[in-house]
Structure formats: C-alpha cells, structure tokens
Design a protein around this motif. Sequence first.
Motif, short mmCIF file in Angstrom:
data_model
loop_
_atom_site.label_atom_id
_atom_site.label_comp_id
_atom_site.label_asym_id
_atom_site.label_seq_id
_atom_site.Cartn_x
_atom_site.Cartn_y
_atom_site.Cartn_z
N PHE A 99 31.31 49.78 44.89
CA PHE A 99 32.53 50.55 44.94
C PHE A 99 33.36 50.33 43.68
CE2 PHE A 99 31.29 49.84 49.33
CZ PHE A 99 31.39 51.11 49.86
N GLU A 100 34.04 51.38 43.26
CA GLU A 100 34.93 51.26 42.12
C GLU A 100 36.12 50.36 42.46
OE1 GLU A 100 34.63 52.53 38.93
OE2 GLU A 100 32.58 52.86 39.63
N ARG A 101 36.64 50.53 43.67
CA ARG A 101 37.81 49.76 44.07
C ARG A 101 37.42 48.34 44.48
NH1 ARG A 101 42.04 52.20 48.30
NH2 ARG A 101 40.12 52.66 49.43
N VAL A 102 38.20 47.36 44.05
CA VAL A 102 37.99 45.96 44.42
C VAL A 102 39.15 45.57 45.33
CG1 VAL A 102 37.59 43.63 43.57
CG2 VAL A 102 36.93 45.60 42.16
N VAL A 103 38.82 44.98 46.49
CA VAL A 103 39.81 44.75 47.53
C VAL A 103 39.92 43.26 47.85
CG1 VAL A 103 40.56 45.41 49.85
CG2 VAL A 103 39.17 46.99 48.52
N PHE A 104 41.14 42.78 47.97
CA PHE A 104 41.33 41.38 48.36
C PHE A 104 42.59 41.23 49.20
CE2 PHE A 104 43.35 42.03 44.27
CZ PHE A 104 44.54 41.33 44.32
N LEU A 105 42.55 40.27 50.12
CA LEU A 105 43.71 39.94 50.94
C LEU A 105 44.62 38.99 50.19
CD1 LEU A 105 41.94 39.13 54.34
CD2 LEU A 105 43.11 41.26 53.76
N THR A 106 45.91 39.14 50.39
CA THR A 106 46.87 38.18 49.86
C THR A 106 48.20 38.35 50.59
OG1 THR A 106 48.08 37.43 47.89
CG2 THR A 106 47.55 39.77 48.00
N GLU A 107 48.92 37.25 50.76
CA GLU A 107 50.27 37.31 51.32
C GLU A 107 51.32 37.39 50.22
OE1 GLU A 107 50.23 35.22 55.67
OE2 GLU A 107 50.47 33.85 53.97
N THR A 108 50.92 37.35 48.98
CA THR A 108 51.86 37.42 47.87
C THR A 108 52.24 38.87 47.59
OG1 THR A 108 50.20 37.66 46.11
CG2 THR A 108 50.70 35.42 46.88
N LYS A 109 53.16 39.07 46.67
CA LYS A 109 53.60 40.41 46.30
C LYS A 109 52.82 40.95 45.10
CE LYS A 109 58.28 39.82 48.15
NZ LYS A 109 59.74 39.86 47.85
N THR A 110 51.58 40.53 44.99
CA THR A 110 50.72 41.02 43.91
C THR A 110 50.63 42.54 43.96
OG1 THR A 110 49.41 38.99 43.96
CG2 THR A 110 48.40 40.91 42.93
N LYS A 111 50.78 43.18 42.82
CA LYS A 111 50.74 44.64 42.76
C LYS A 111 49.35 45.14 42.39
CE LYS A 111 55.60 45.16 41.42
NZ LYS A 111 56.53 45.72 40.40
N ARG A 112 49.08 46.37 42.77
CA ARG A 112 47.83 47.00 42.37
C ARG A 112 47.78 47.11 40.85
NH1 ARG A 112 47.25 52.19 46.48
NH2 ARG A 112 47.44 51.02 48.44
N PHE A 113 46.59 47.02 40.31
CA PHE A 113 46.42 47.21 38.87
C PHE A 113 45.02 47.72 38.59
CE2 PHE A 113 44.70 43.03 39.68
CZ PHE A 113 43.66 42.88 38.77
N THR A 114 44.81 48.17 37.38
CA THR A 114 43.50 48.69 36.97
C THR A 114 42.99 47.87 35.80
OG1 THR A 114 44.05 50.93 37.69
CG2 THR A 114 42.24 50.71 36.13
N PHE A 115 41.73 47.49 35.87
CA PHE A 115 41.08 46.76 34.79
C PHE A 115 39.70 47.37 34.58
CE2 PHE A 115 38.21 43.13 33.68
CZ PHE A 115 38.63 42.98 32.37
N ARG A 116 39.41 47.74 33.35
CA ARG A 116 38.13 48.39 33.03
C ARG A 116 37.90 49.62 33.93
NH1 ARG A 116 34.41 44.69 30.65
NH2 ARG A 116 35.54 43.54 29.02
N ARG A 117 38.96 50.35 34.17
CA ARG A 117 38.93 51.58 34.98
C ARG A 117 38.64 51.32 36.46
NH1 ARG A 117 35.77 56.03 31.13
NH2 ARG A 117 37.20 55.86 29.35
N ARG A 118 38.69 50.09 36.86
CA ARG A 118 38.49 49.76 38.27
C ARG A 118 39.84 49.41 38.90
NH1 ARG A 118 33.13 47.68 40.60
NH2 ARG A 118 31.61 48.57 39.17
#
Length: 266
Positions: A99-118
């Motif tokens: 999958f292009e999208r990489v998914v992870f759980l976190t309780e922090t306020k980490t924002k979505r971002f794109t790296f190498r078009r992923r």
Amino acid sequence: MKALDFFSTHPVFTRGEFGKAVSAGRSDPEAAASAQLGRYLRAGRIGRVRRGVFFTPHPGDRADKGAVDFLLVASRCAPDAVLSHSSALEAHGYARTVFERVVFLTETKTKRFTFRRRPFTPVSPPAELRRGRQSFMFAEDVERQGLTCRVTSLERTAADVLDRPELAGGMEEAWAALAGVPLLDLAALMAYVRARGQATLAAMVGLFLEHHRKHFAVGEAALAELRAMRPRQPQYVDRAAGGKLVAGWNLIVPASLVEGDWEAVS
C-alpha cells in the motif's frame, strides 16, 4: 559509539537514538548530536525524513534516492508508534499488495505527512481502549533490518482491518488478506473484541470467522458469543457501498461478499 558505526546499524533512527548512542558523556549532548547530524546531512551520508527522524542510505546510494524501509520510518515517527492496519498486515507478511499509505497508531498529536510520495497516517487508538488505558493492547515487537519496531498482533490486526477496512485497501482487500492467514489465536482475538465492546465489530469478526470456520477451526461457542454481541438493528458496513443484509449478524455488507463465489474475494 562513533557516528559511522551507528549509521551502519541504523537504517532509520531518531535524533534521540543518535544522541544517546553517540553523544553520551558530552557536556552538551544535544548540541553535539545536532552538529554531527547537520554535518552528515550536508555531506549526503544520511537523509532526513522529517524533523527528528533520519535514515541511512545503503552504501553507494544517494540519500535523496536510496531505498528506505517505510515501515521502519513509521515506527520512529512518534515515541509510542505502533504499526497497524495495512502496515501491520505488511509487517506480518500477509498484505496482498504493497500500500502507498503507511499507517501507525499513536496517542500523540503527530500530524499526517508525505515522504517519497507516500502518505504517513497516524491513527488514534479507539476511544474505548484509550479510556481503559489499553490503547496498545496486543502489540508486539518485530525485527526489521536489525531494529525493533512495534506492531499490532495478528489477531488485533485482523479485528482492526475488519473494523476500519478503509485503512487496509477496502473491505474486499482486507477480507482477502485475512483469508490468507494460516492461523489465528482465537482466544486472543475474542479477548480483543470483548475489550472493544463494539457490536458492529463483533458481528463483522463473527461473519468472517463463520465463513472461514473450517480454516480457523472456529467452535460454536465463539460464534455464539459473537452473535450475542451483534447489533440489535441492521448496520451498514459501508453505507456508501450499500449491500445486502446478512440476517444472522445484522450486517448490511457489500454485495460482492455475499453473492456468488465467496472464494473469489477470500
């Protein structure tokens, strides 16, 4: 430890990991680590994913084009990051596609971002688990390229992708990937479903297990317990997709899962 020795064993790392290993004992370890990282970044010896997260390209590769393990990247994007959904399927070796999208759980306020078009997608653990301080129940360590990262167990992953199939390529993709799993710990799966306490999730897990009853050696007691937890009124799995009612589970599921040859999607 010398910086080059650290890089040789850390294909992905955080500023904190680097500083702890390389700058311990310095009068100002944070400043020393920052100075070294800046020097190696300018030289192209390492690359930056985002603030505080770096990678080491393979020898001979350029930092801007060298291969990177995206699952390891996600595992370093938050201090409590746990690979989940499609990324957990991939980490366990049961994703049918990458999958292009990489998914992870976190309780922090980490924002979505794109790296190498992923796109990297942080997901908050379910509210009922957060309330019970069980956000990361059924998470385990796996090794990738010599480093440890956290990932949801296969049983939690199975329930999570049935609960949120949009994070695993859609219901048919999630269903088909799980059908390729040779073995599930049904006691662990049931324990997770109980902890979630969500009727639609219980019914979706029950529907999947019922269809693959022989494959996973599912007993009647487990199905009966899940059936007792099902919604009282019919619920859509995906309202936009519509579908047909499976009366035994009070679920309205996509027609492709209840018409014709189910094995075509399993």
